[in-house]
Each structure stands twice: as structure tokens, then as C-alpha cells.
Design an enzyme around this catalytic site. Structure first.
Site, mmCIF file in Angstrom:
data_model
loop_
_atom_site.group_PDB
_atom_site.id
_atom_site.type_symbol
_atom_site.label_atom_id
_atom_site.label_comp_id
_atom_site.label_asym_id
_atom_site.label_seq_id
_atom_site.Cartn_x
_atom_site.Cartn_y
_atom_site.Cartn_z
ATOM 1 N N LYS A 33 10.072 8.554 23.460
ATOM 2 C CA LYS A 33 9.049 7.435 23.557
ATOM 3 C C LYS A 33 8.163 7.860 24.577
ATOM 4 C CE LYS A 33 12.126 4.350 26.060
ATOM 5 N NZ LYS A 33 13.277 4.910 25.880
ATOM 6 N N LYS A 66 12.542 17.126 21.937
ATOM 7 C CA LYS A 66 13.320 15.777 21.355
ATOM 8 C C LYS A 66 12.420 14.542 21.066
ATOM 9 C CE LYS A 66 14.409 12.696 25.467
ATOM 10 N NZ LYS A 66 15.252 11.935 25.755
ATOM 11 N N LYS A 125 11.327 13.850 34.175
ATOM 12 C CA LYS A 125 10.429 12.847 34.501
ATOM 13 C C LYS A 125 9.733 12.966 35.701
ATOM 14 C CE LYS A 125 13.108 9.656 31.419
ATOM 15 N NZ LYS A 125 13.453 8.442 31.007
HETATM 16 N N1 AQP Z 1 15.524 12.430 20.010
HETATM 17 C C1 AQP Z 1 16.712 12.137 20.261
HETATM 18 N N2 AQP Z 1 17.743 12.274 19.502
HETATM 19 C C2 AQP Z 1 19.195 11.841 19.811
HETATM 20 N N3 AQP Z 1 19.421 10.844 20.441
HETATM 21 C C3 AQP Z 1 18.469 10.409 21.379
HETATM 22 N N4 AQP Z 1 18.368 9.228 22.204
HETATM 23 C C4 AQP Z 1 17.127 9.258 22.600
HETATM 24 N N5 AQP Z 1 16.312 10.010 22.058
HETATM 25 C C5 AQP Z 1 17.036 10.977 21.152
HETATM 26 C C6 AQP Z 1 19.343 8.749 22.639
HETATM 27 O O1 AQP Z 1 19.200 7.332 22.461
HETATM 28 C C7 AQP Z 1 19.794 6.338 23.277
HETATM 29 C C8 AQP Z 1 19.162 5.267 24.243
HETATM 30 O O2 AQP Z 1 18.186 5.937 24.792
HETATM 31 P P1 AQP Z 1 17.181 5.364 26.119
HETATM 32 O O3 AQP Z 1 16.973 3.954 25.700
HETATM 33 O O4 AQP Z 1 18.114 5.618 27.292
HETATM 34 O O5 AQP Z 1 16.112 6.205 26.122
HETATM 35 P P2 AQP Z 1 16.078 7.520 26.365
HETATM 36 O O6 AQP Z 1 16.924 8.520 26.235
HETATM 37 O O7 AQP Z 1 15.401 7.664 27.761
HETATM 38 O O8 AQP Z 1 14.961 7.920 25.088
HETATM 39 P P3 AQP Z 1 13.657 8.629 24.764
HETATM 40 O O9 AQP Z 1 12.854 8.332 23.922
HETATM 41 O O10 AQP Z 1 13.906 9.873 25.299
HETATM 42 O O11 AQP Z 1 12.994 7.713 26.265
HETATM 43 P P4 AQP Z 1 12.406 8.388 27.485
HETATM 44 O O12 AQP Z 1 11.245 9.167 26.940
HETATM 45 O O13 AQP Z 1 11.986 7.224 28.317
HETATM 46 O O14 AQP Z 1 13.377 9.493 27.969
HETATM 47 C C9 AQP Z 1 20.591 7.466 24.196
HETATM 48 O O15 AQP Z 1 22.041 7.780 23.842
HETATM 49 C C10 AQP Z 1 19.927 8.695 24.038
HETATM 50 O O16 AQP Z 1 20.661 10.046 24.063
#
Ligand code: AQP
Length: 337
Positions: free
Chosen positions: A202, A199, A116
Site C-alpha cells: 500500500k 511486492k 521505509k
Molecule cells: N504483497 C504481499 N504479499 C503477501 N503478503 C503480504 N502482506 C502484505 N503485503 C503482502 C502481509 O499482509 C499482512 C498485513 O500487512 P500489514 O498490515 O502489516 O501491512 P504491510 O506488511 O506493511 O503491508 P503493505 O501493503 O506492504 O504495507 P506497507 O506498504 O505499509 O508496508 C502481513 O502479514 C504481511 O506480511
């Protein structure tokens, strides 16, 4: 609440207008199942959202939206404790103690931070983004969680939590439960529709690569139909050679509660088009009632807020006790109550 069930804790960030299929299949779907068998604590992690700049009004709206979506997936406040992280001040308080237990080098090895921070550049990288995994350590340890249901991308943070819990226990005596990750192999990582080697995310996926759960079903169908598939025409689960098709098979199998092998069999001899058409239909059938339920919760913000207030009260009763123990163990003088 006397409860001898093992405890789970997890959280999700209120940083978008909709959860995506990766969030749901990787984590939230397990949360719903685990509330039946575990003493479950789930939270909207708004403090984590502050690691990147947020519009205050949008953050407030997204926090309610995240809670509404969690309820719409089937979380039931009678069966689990659902709350907003910032409503329980003990998270930030324990986090400081945990920061002081963490090595700078250890924190610097977190791959999510490296990803990030390199994407956002030094000017937009806050100290909070760097210490975010340590706040997560506090989130988990405050509840003495036995297991943490998350996607694969969080494994390293759970490992950090284990290391710090063991270090604290070693230095000050048994205080924290050392948690295990709860990561289902099949859905640990849902991939981007346009680039099935990374993966679904968002912040880094293109809009065409993401299935947003609150999207118009027609928009989702279009994305699924234009998902990148692999050379050849055989429908086979083979994440190495056929990552695109394998991702679609995983999503379809999980949403319809069958095994990937069963889906593979069903599509033997059929083309990619048939798989995509059926998946689009299954996603739309799942998403329509989900969106309607989410709207219902949002249309009644008073009830939603009072559910969250009750959740926070339950969470605080556990968190306050753990924080008091930790403060005492490290030698902080108790204040007057
Ligand atoms: N692609 C994915 N496959 C499986 N699990 C996923 N999670 C996120 N993307 C995938 C799981 O979702 C939960 C909540 O996620 P978060 O709100 O902490 O956001 P994140 O992991 O930061 O999700 P993003 O979309 O990847 O956001 P960014 O891009 O901001 O990092 C977690 O348990 C995560 O593992």
C-alpha cells in the site's frame, strides 16, 4: 478457555481504506483457515499504524474498517479472538521490556525499517518506526503463540522474535514459547501488477499496481487487464522469466482453490488476454459479496465495537498473565492489586 490446540497470532495495520490482494492472499486467508484448527488470536494493530503520521479521525475509521473487513473475510468471533491492539495495554508494557532485551545493532538490521526510513527521509522517520519490530515481538510473545501466519516480508521480524524469546528464556528461565513463522510458499509474496518484481504494497505500489479488495470491480478489472505481462505469449508459471504471468496465475489459482499447475494446464495455448479476463471476473465475483459484508458490519458500529470489546477482554486474560510472569522474571516488584 481450556484449549489444547496450537496457538496462532497475527495482526494487520489499519492504514488504508481497503486491504489489498497481497494482505488477503499472503496472510488473512490463512487466518480464516487456521481458526478451525488453532487457538487463534488476530488483531488490528493500531499502535503500529502510529509509526507513520495518521489523521486521528481517519485512523479511528480505518480501525473499524479493518475489523469489518476481517469479519467479512470469514473470521468468526466464536472461533477466534479478534481485537484491537491498543485495547490491550499489555502490548506496550511488554514492549518496553523487549526493547531492553534487544541490541541496537540487531534492531538496525531490520530491512523493513531501512526501506521505509529511506523512503520517508530522516525528518519523517520516528523512533517508533525503528522500534516497531520490537513491539511486534511483544505482540507475539504475550500470547505464547506457536505460529505466526504472515507474508514473506515479515519473516525477519519473526526471526527477531525467536532470538529475543530464546535470549529471555536463557537469561531468566523458560518463559516464552519460541514461535515459528507460518508462511505459505505459494502466496508468501504477491507482486505489484505494474512491477511484478516487487511486492504489492500500500505504501510503495502505484495505484495501478494494487488490487484493493474494496475497489469498484470495474476499476480492479481495468488494473488486471493492464497488468504488466512478459515477453512471449506462453502462459507458464516461471517466476524468474515470467514474473507478471506467474503472479496472475498465483492469484487466480488461490482464489479458485486449485493448483497453479491446473491453471497452467487450463490456459495452455491461450493468450494473456483470456487469463486476464477470467482473473478480473474471479476477483469481481469474490470482491462483491466481500464488500457487501464489510458494509453491513460498518453500518452497525455498536455491534462491531462490542465484538471488539469482547475480543479485547479475552485477549487481556492471556496477555495479563504473560506480562505478570515476565515482569516477575526480570525482577520488577509486584504492585498492589
Ligand atoms: N504483497 C504481499 N504479499 C503477501 N503478503 C503480504 N502482506 C502484505 N503485503 C503482502 C502481509 O499482509 C499482512 C498485513 O500487512 P500489514 O498490515 O502489516 O501491512 P504491510 O506488511 O506493511 O503491508 P503493505 O501493503 O506492504 O504495507 P506497507 O506498504 O505499509 O508496508 C502481513 O502479514 C504481511 O506480511
Amino acid at each position: 478457555m481450556a484449549n489444547d490446540r496450537p496457538r496462532v497470532l497475527s495482526g494487520i495495520q489499519p492504514t488504508s481504506g481497503s486491504f489489498h490482494m497481497g494482505n488477503y492472499l499472503g496472510a488473512v486467508r490463512q487466518w480464516v483457515a487456521l481458526q478451525e484448527t488453532h487457538d487463534a488470536f488476530y488483531m488490528v494493530v493500531d499502535l503500529h499504524a502510529l509509526t507513520l503520521p495518521q489523521d486521528p479521525r481517519e485512523l479511528r475509521a480505518n480501525t473499524r474498517l479493518a475489523a469489518a473487513q476481517l469479519l467479512a473475510t470469514g473470521l468468526d468471533p466464536e472461533r477466534c479472538t479478534l481485537f484491537v491492539q491498543s485495547h490491550v495495554p499489555e502490548h506496550a508494557q511488554l514492549s518496553w521490556v523487549m526493547e531492553c532485551m534487544t541490541g541496537f545493532g540487531e534492531a538496525s538490521r531490520m530491512t523493513q525499517f531501512k526501506d521505509k526510513s529511506s523512503r520517508h527521509g530522516a525528518d519523517r522517520t520516528s523512533v517508533g518506526l525503528f522500534t516497531y519490530p520490537i513491539l511486534q515481538v511483544a505482540d507475539i510473545l504475550l500470547y505464547q503463540a506457536d505460529q505466526v501466519p504472515v507474508g514473506e516480508d515479515q519473516r525477519q521480524h519473526i526471526e527477531l522474535t525467536r532470538n529475543i524469546a530464546e535470549r529471555f528464556n536463557g537469561r531468566y528461565g523458560e518463559t516464552f514459547t519460541v514461535p515459528e513463522p507460518y508462511i505459505l510458499r505459494e502466496t508468501a509474496k504477491i507482486f505489484d501488477l505494474q512491477d511484478p518484481t516487487v511486492k504489492m504494497s500500500k505504501s510503495s505500489s502505484s495505484p495501478k499496481g494494487i488490487i484493493d479488495l474494496l475497489d469498484d470491480p470495474k476499476a480492479s478489472a481495468k488494473k488486471i487487464k493492464s497488468a504488466v505481462t512478459d515477453t512471449g505469449s506462453e502462459i507458464r508459471f516461471d517466476p524468474e522469466q515470467k514474473p507478471g504471468v506467474s503472479n496472475l496465475l498465483t492469484i487466480l489459482a488461490t482464489l479458485t482453490d486449485v493448483t497453479v499447475a491446473e491453471v497452467e494446464q487450463k490456459y495452455a495455448g491461450k493468450g494473456y488476454g483470456a487469463l486476464k479476463t477470467d482473473l478480473a471476473e474471479v476477483v469481481s465475483e469474490w470482491a462483491a459479496p466481500f464488500s457487501a459484508r464489510t458494509r453491513e458490519y460498518l453500518d452497525d458500529p455498536e455491534t462491531l465495537d462490542s465484538l471488539l470489546a469482547e475480543g479485547a477482554e479475552k485477549a487481556r486474560s492471556v496477555a495479563a498473565e504473560t506480562l505478570a510472569q515476565a515482569y516477575d522474571k526480570v525482577g520488577l516488584l509486584p504492585g498492589k492489586h
